[in-house]
Structure formats: structure tokens, C-alpha cells
Design an enzyme around this catalytic site. Structure first.
Site, PDB file in Angstrom:
ATOM      1  N   CYS A 104      10.522  11.981   9.987  1.00  0.00           N
ATOM      2  CA  CYS A 104      10.806  13.361   9.598  1.00  0.00           C
ATOM      3  C   CYS A 104      11.430  13.418   8.211  1.00  0.00           C
ATOM      4  O   CYS A 104      12.065  12.470   7.760  1.00  0.00           O
ATOM      5  CB  CYS A 104      11.802  13.987  10.566  1.00  0.00           C
ATOM      6  N   ARG A 153       5.951  10.749   4.015  1.00  0.00           N
ATOM      7  CA  ARG A 153       6.671  10.072   5.081  1.00  0.00           C
ATOM      8  C   ARG A 153       5.918  10.171   6.414  1.00  0.00           C
ATOM      9  O   ARG A 153       6.228   9.441   7.352  1.00  0.00           O
ATOM     10  CB  ARG A 153       8.061  10.691   5.245  1.00  0.00           C
ATOM     11  N   TRP A 167       8.032  14.609  12.809  1.00  0.00           N
ATOM     12  CA  TRP A 167       7.182  13.521  13.311  1.00  0.00           C
ATOM     13  C   TRP A 167       7.589  13.385  14.771  1.00  0.00           C
ATOM     14  O   TRP A 167       8.669  12.870  15.074  1.00  0.00           O
ATOM     15  CB  TRP A 167       7.488  12.253  12.519  1.00  0.00           C
ATOM     16  N   ASN A 169      16.810  14.856  11.675  1.00  0.00           N
ATOM     17  CA  ASN A 169      16.025  13.609  11.703  1.00  0.00           C
ATOM     18  C   ASN A 169      16.758  12.648  12.614  1.00  0.00           C
ATOM     19  O   ASN A 169      17.978  12.541  12.527  1.00  0.00           O
ATOM     20  CB  ASN A 169      15.998  12.940  10.320  1.00  0.00           C
ATOM     21  N   GLY A 170      16.003  11.898  13.414  1.00  0.00           N
ATOM     22  CA  GLY A 170      16.656  10.917  14.287  1.00  0.00           C
ATOM     23  C   GLY A 170      16.396  11.243  15.746  1.00  0.00           C
ATOM     24  O   GLY A 170      15.519  12.054  16.072  1.00  0.00           O
ATOM     25  N   GLU A 180      -1.014 -10.034   5.554  1.00  0.00           N
ATOM     26  CA  GLU A 180      -0.805  -8.790   4.803  1.00  0.00           C
ATOM     27  C   GLU A 180      -2.145  -8.100   4.512  1.00  0.00           C
ATOM     28  O   GLU A 180      -2.258  -6.876   4.622  1.00  0.00           O
ATOM     29  CB  GLU A 180      -0.035  -9.097   3.505  1.00  0.00           C
ATOM     30  N   LYS A 237      -3.142  -4.393   5.787  1.00  0.00           N
ATOM     31  CA  LYS A 237      -3.588  -3.333   4.875  1.00  0.00           C
ATOM     32  C   LYS A 237      -4.886  -2.726   5.397  1.00  0.00           C
ATOM     33  O   LYS A 237      -5.043  -1.513   5.450  1.00  0.00           O
ATOM     34  CB  LYS A 237      -3.805  -3.935   3.484  1.00  0.00           C
ATOM     35  N   GLU A 283      -4.294  -0.688   8.719  1.00  0.00           N
ATOM     36  CA  GLU A 283      -3.503   0.547   8.680  1.00  0.00           C
ATOM     37  C   GLU A 283      -4.191   1.684   7.928  1.00  0.00           C
ATOM     38  O   GLU A 283      -3.988   2.837   8.265  1.00  0.00           O
ATOM     39  CB  GLU A 283      -2.070   0.312   8.193  1.00  0.00           C
ATOM     40  N   HIS A 301      -8.675 -22.807  18.164  1.00  0.00           N
ATOM     41  CA  HIS A 301      -7.895 -22.905  19.404  1.00  0.00           C
ATOM     42  C   HIS A 301      -8.006 -21.623  20.239  1.00  0.00           C
ATOM     43  O   HIS A 301      -7.115 -21.325  21.041  1.00  0.00           O
ATOM     44  CB  HIS A 301      -6.432 -23.218  19.067  1.00  0.00           C
ATOM     45  N   LYS A 330       6.137   6.380   6.252  1.00  0.00           N
ATOM     46  CA  LYS A 330       6.541   5.506   5.158  1.00  0.00           C
ATOM     47  C   LYS A 330       7.870   4.831   5.448  1.00  0.00           C
ATOM     48  O   LYS A 330       8.080   3.679   5.135  1.00  0.00           O
ATOM     49  CB  LYS A 330       6.650   6.344   3.877  1.00  0.00           C
TER      50      LYS A 330
END
Ligand code: M6R
Length: 604
Positions: free
Chosen positions: A2, A27, A76, A102-103, A477, A481, A484, A500, A599
Site C-alpha cells: 500500500c 508499489r 494492496w 499501511n500494514g 536471478e 526476472k 516475475e 539429479h 515493489k
């Protein structure tokens, strides 16, 4: 996560609040809302407007003039679906108080029950809605003092919060409070700002004050008053943030991510040039650390994995890397490592909680971050800034390569001061880094083959990224990328591990991205490419220029300019960022704001 904004001043508050919210879109959010006070002579001057979906939808609904104080929010969803009722701001039942939050309030159910017994009725399914109701009770019971009411109310909350409170009877005051959720105050001429991060406010001010956990602040157009958790006056310093509004805009690029990928020669240069001042602040005794533990999440964790190899190579000190969310729950060990926390935002709650845990164990802590004044800087003994400039795209690109730069420089610095490597070695590492930046420029000067490959890749649904040694984290990484932003299922794997188990998954529709460096892993990697080709999988090698051998094993090669193989994670990562970007773009994905992601991850 948020985003929150508060404004008090002489401008049209509704316009400032919407504009600032747009800067927080990156965000991640699913709904938004605004509450302002107007002096139109209406019975209730408090107007609340909310909307699910894009901020542009909210903007169309907000037709207000004459507002000078207000709050806004991008939500969010955590508790309750993303709809208009659950969007913030929330109000008490008389619509006298509006709150953005927020939270997560962990004890909201118990609080709701208590308030319901007193006759309070709740409209939403959110945890946040209890906050205005509690403030309402405290305000009534304690002489209509808004600051005092908020102070008393937050004592009842358990969990994490950054809240801004607006009261219809206090047209020139905002009260805000923070606990485990970022919050920054900004100052202009005869105006005050509050936000969850500085990028929201860059258009209006560069002067910021960062709040600490437990702080409560009163913001008016004439100034700011802050109290700490025990009621003491908290005098935090003002910080000048030298990011410009242009840094946080697209500047002609289609997406923030591609702009940020192309900014890497500059951001890498800034990281290296800035190292001179970072170096001066490093206490010499740090180099005596016999063991190092790096803690981070996501992309920053991958930077830490590369760092592990570098610290071991340049300092000889055993180095382990842990995910922040796991470290916190691991058994206490009796060793005494130097703790390095990597977080570009400086606000990742898992990393912050891990830093607290480490400090409580009496360990020496270092933060590597991109954001001046962010929470991690107050939770650790030493802060080093990576100086990448603001990164708006949710997918980390330039902040990752700068983190790698910091890993090279910090480990070499430590090794030199420990006497493990010589001054000449340290200088030579810095020269290799300068050469590596030129290699990145070379990649960006000719991206056409990567774009073409990305478009081909966009038709795939599953892929493996293989790397060895220092490029195993690069593979992780690269796969992160790709997954996502393009939603193509991609897994990073140590190339030697494939046989394996995962070999069973290879088909002619499962491309392999093989990261080739001309070091001691080279021949083994060619062998792994052969294994995959033999099973019919299309293999795309990312290899150093001039390597004719690799073409014998696969006919799809993307070349990167030659660098010392120890530095190859930087240019290879740039190739992989571009590959992911073009695959995602060809699939029409929401590149800067991938679904379900944020973000800054400020929940645990
Ligand atoms: O701000 P941080 O570096 O602490 O963020 C950690 C992760 O959330 C972040 O790297 C995430 O994995 C990125 N979206 C990856 O692109």
C-alpha cells in the site's frame, strides 16, 4: 504494498494527493481512495471518495475544489476483497475521522468485538477500519485532543502500521504514526507532506524527515512536531534527497524497466564513484571478521549469493547467505559473524526483522541499500549506499547490478585491509569493474539479437536457467526476472544438478538458458549443454564474445563482451534482463507492475 500520502498547505489538496498517488503506483495496488476537508459550508466538510482499479478511475470521480488538507491511499488487499468498501480511507460511524493505513493490525478481531459491544458498526472486511473507531472513542473520552487520541489509540494496536489521521474539526492538522511500516515527512514552504516513500513527493520537495517506529507526528502547514514512543520530543534530522523528479519518470521509454536497464552504465558508475565516500566510513576492525553472514530477500539475496563467492575469494572468511525470512527462525548459532543486510528499498520487513534479531544477538551489522534514510539504515550499525537512483519498475534491474558492484568493492576492500589481497589486487579489481561497465554499454548498444530471442522465448511456458559457481546466482536471478514479468515458469539451477532429477522435465518445448563463462567451469558447462541438446531441448547459450567452441554445442548464442569471468555476472545479468523484458513485452504483460507483486514488501 500500500501507499499513503497526506497533505496540508495552500495548494489544491485533492490534486496533490492524486498526483502523489500516481507516483506510488509502482508499489502495486488494487484500489485507491482519498479524503479531503473542504470549506464549502456543507454540514460535514469531510469528503471521502474511493474506487477499485486504476488511480485514473479514482481521479475521474474526484471533482473537488477548495480542499487544502487531505489524505490518500493505494491499497494492496490483505483483509477483504479489493472493492470500494474495503478501499481506504476508512471512517468512524459519524464520518468525523478518516484514516489511511499501511500494514496489518494483528488484533483487529478482538478490537472489533470490543467496539461492537459499544455499538460501533463496521462496513468493511478490513483490519484497518478499527483504527478510526478506536480514535473516535479516545477523542471523545479525552477532551477532543486529536494528537492525544491517536497516541492512546495506537497503544491498543498490535501489528504493523503507518497511519495518517484526518479529523473534520481540525482543518489544518494531520496526525500520523508509524510502527514497522515506512513513513516519511516532507516540508515545503507553508506546507507539510506525509508519504510512504519519497518518490511520491519528489515533485514538491527534496527535504525529508524519516520517522522511527513508535513515533507520532503532528503535521501542519507551519511545521512538524514528533514524539517518540515514551512521549519524548523526537528531533530527527532533515535529509536532503538528491533524486530528481526526472529520475522517477519514463523519459521517453515505454516502461520504467527498460529505462532502468538502459540506465545501468550510469548507475554502475555512480555506485563505483560513490564507493570512495562509503569506504571512508568503514571501521578498519570490520576486516577482522572471521565469518560473514549475508541476509536478504529475492533479487538482493541473489546479489548476496554472488557476494559469498567474492568475500570468500578476497577475504578468505567463510561466508554464508540466508534468506531473511528463514534466518529469523533458525536456531541461534554460537559463532560471531559480521552481518551484511542487502535491501535496495531498505524497507523489506523480513530483512528489517532479521537485522533486529541480529542486533539483539549482539552482532555487528552492515546495511547495503539504495534509499537514503530508509528503515534499515536505523536498524544497523553501518550503512553503505549503492547510489543506483530511484527504481520504479517492480522488477529489480539497475539496483541488482549496483548491489553486485557493492559486493565486489566491499569484499575487495575487506580483503585488502585484512591483508589477504594486495593493494595492486584491489586496484586491479576496480579496473576490472570499470571495464565491466564498458561491457554493459556494449550490450546496450546492440540489443537487437536479444530482442529477437526474447520474442521467440515469449511462446514458451517453461524454461531452465543453468549456471555454475558465481553464475549460479546469475541463473537464479535471470529466471526470477523472466517469471516475475513474463509469467513464463522459469527455474534457475546449478548446471551440475540437472542430472539429479530435473532432466526428466526436458522436452523440445523446454528451452535451456546456459550461462557460459571462460573460467574453471567452462568445460563442465559445455558438457551440460550437450546433455540438454541430446534430449532435444533448445539451448540458448549466453557466452563471451569470440567463443567459437560453444557454437558447436548449440546454434543459439547471445554474446556478451569479454570480461574477466569473475565479473561476468554483471554483463550476463544485463542480457538476461533484456531477454525477460522483450519476452514479457511480446506477451503484452504489465511489465512495470506484474500481477500480485509489489515493489516494497513491507509485510512478513
Ligand atoms: O527492497 P529489497 O531489495 O529488500 O527487495 C527484496 C525483494 O522483494 C526484491 O528483490 C524482489 O525479489 C524483486 N521484485 C525482484 O525483481
Amino acid at each position: 504494498m500500500c501507499g499513503i500520502v497526506g497533505y496540508v498547505g495552500n495548494r489544491e489538496a485533492s490534486a496533490v494527493l492524486i498526483e502523489a498517488l500516481k507516483r506510488l503506483e509502482y508499489r502495486g495496488y488494487d484500489s485507491s481512495g482519498i479524503a479531503v476537508l473542504t470549506q464549502s459550508g456543507e454540514k460535514n466538510p469531510l469528503t471521502v471518495i474511493k474506487s477499485p482499479g486504476q488511480i485514473s478511475t479514482l481521479e475521474k470521480k474526484v471533482k473537488i475544489s477548495g480542499s487544502h488538507t487531505g489524505i490518500s491511499h493505494t491499497r494492496w488487499a490483505t483483509h477483504g476483497a479489493p472493492n470500494e468498501v474495503n478501499a481506504h480511507p476508512h471512517t468512524d460511524q459519524e464520518n468525523s475521522i478518516a484514516v489511511v493505513h499501511n500494514g496489518i493490525i494483528d488484533n483487529h478481531l478482538a478490537l472489533k468485538r470490543e467496539l461492537a459491544e459499544k455499538g460501533h458498526v463496521f462496513r468493511s472486511k478490513t483490519d484497518s477500519e478499527v483504527i478510526p473507531h478506536i480514535i473516535y472513542e479516545e477523542y471523545k473520552a479525552n477532551g477532543n485532543d486529536l494528537f492525544d487520541a491517536v497516541r492512546r489509540a495506537v497503544k491498543k494496536l498490535r501489528g504493523s502500521y503507518a497511519i495518517i489521521v484526518l479529523h473534520r474539526d481540525h482543518p489544518d492538522i494531520l496526525v500520523c504514526a508509524r510502527e514497522k511500516s515506512p513513513m516519511v515527512l516532507g516540508a515545503g514552504v507553508n506546507e507539510g507532506f506525509i508519504a510512504s516513500d519519497v518518490t511520491a513527493l519528489l515533485k514538491y520537495t527534496n527535504r525529508f524527515m524519516f520517522m522511527d517506529d513508535g513515533d507520532i507526528a503532528k503535521v501542519t502547514r507551519n511545521g512538524i512536531y514528533i514524539e517518540g514512543p515514551s512521549g519524548e520530543v523526537a528531533a530527527h534530522e532533515w535529509t536532503q534527497v538528491d533524486w530528481s523528479i526526472e529520475d522517477a519518470e519514463k523519459g521517453g521509454f515505454r516502461h520504467f524497466m527498460i529505462k532502468e536497464i538502459f540506465e545501468q552504465p550510469r548507475s554502475l558508475h555512480q555506485s563505483q564513484a560513490g564507493w570512495r565516500s562509503e569506504e571512508d566510513n568503514i571501521p578498519r576492525d570490520l576486516a577482522r571478521a572471521e565469518m560473514i553472514r549475508i541476509i536478504a530477500c529475492g533479487t538482493s539475496y541473489h546479489a548476496g549469493m554472488v557476494g559469498k563467492h567474492l568475500f570468500e575469494r578476497f577475504t578468505g572468511s567463510p561466508t554464508v547467505v540466508s534468506m531473511a525470512s528463514e534466518y529469523r527462525f533458525a536456531d541461534t548459532t554460537s559463532d560471531n559473524p559480521l552481518m551484511i543486510f542487502i535491501t535496495q528499498s531498505g524497507e523489506t520487513l523480513d530483512t528489517i526483522m532479521a537485522a533486529r534479531e541480529a542486533r539483539s544477538r549482539g552482532l555487528k551489522t552492515v546495511a547495503i541499500t539504495n534509499v537514503v534514510g530508509s528503515t534499515i539504515t536505523r536498524e544497523t550499525d553501518i550503512t553503505m549506499y549503492q547510489r543506483s537512483g530511484p527504481e520504479i519498475g517492480v522488477a529489480a534491474s539497475k539496483t541488482f547490478t549496483s548491489q553486485l558492484m557493492m559486493m565486489y568493492l566491499f569484499s575487495a576492500h575487506m580483503g585488502y585491509h585484512k591483508g589477504y589481497i594486495k593493494r595492486d589486487d584491489y586496484n586491479s579489481i576496480k579496473e576490472h569493474l570499470r571495464h565491466t561497465i564498458r561491457a554493459v554499454e556494449g550490450i546496450l548498444n546492440n540489443t537487437a539479437p536479444i530482442k529477437e530471442m526474447g520474442e521467440w522465448f515469449s511462446r514458451c511456458e517453461n524454461a531452465f536457467y543453468l549456471g555454475r559457481y558465481i553464475n549460479f546466482p546469475t541463473a537464479l536471478e535471470g529466471a526470477l526476472k523472466m517469471k516475475e514479468i513474463s509469467y513464463i515458469h522459469s527455474e534457475g539451477y546449478p548446471a551440475g544438478e540437472l542430472k539429479h532429477g530435473p532432466l526428466a522435465l526436458l522436452t523440445d518445448k523446454t528451452p535451456i538458458i546456459a550461462l557460459v563463462a571462460s573460467d574453471h567451469t567452462y568445460e563442465k558447462m559445455l558438457g551440460n549443454i550437450g546433455e540438454c541438446s541430446a534430449r532435444g531441448s533448445p539451448v540458448i547459450a549466453i557466452a563471451p564474445e569470440g567463443d567459437a567452441e560453444v557454437e558447436k554445442y548449440t546454434d543459439r548464442v547471445l554474446y556478451y563482451p569479454n570480461v574477466d569471468p569473475l565479473f561476468s555476472p554483471i554483463p550476463i545479468s544485463v542480457v538476461l534482463q533484456l531477454l525477460a523484458y522483450h519476452a514479457a513485452d511480446h506477451r503484452g504483460c504489465s511489465i512495470d507492475k506484474p500481477r500480485n507483486l509489489a515493489k516494497s514488501v513491507t509485510v512478513e
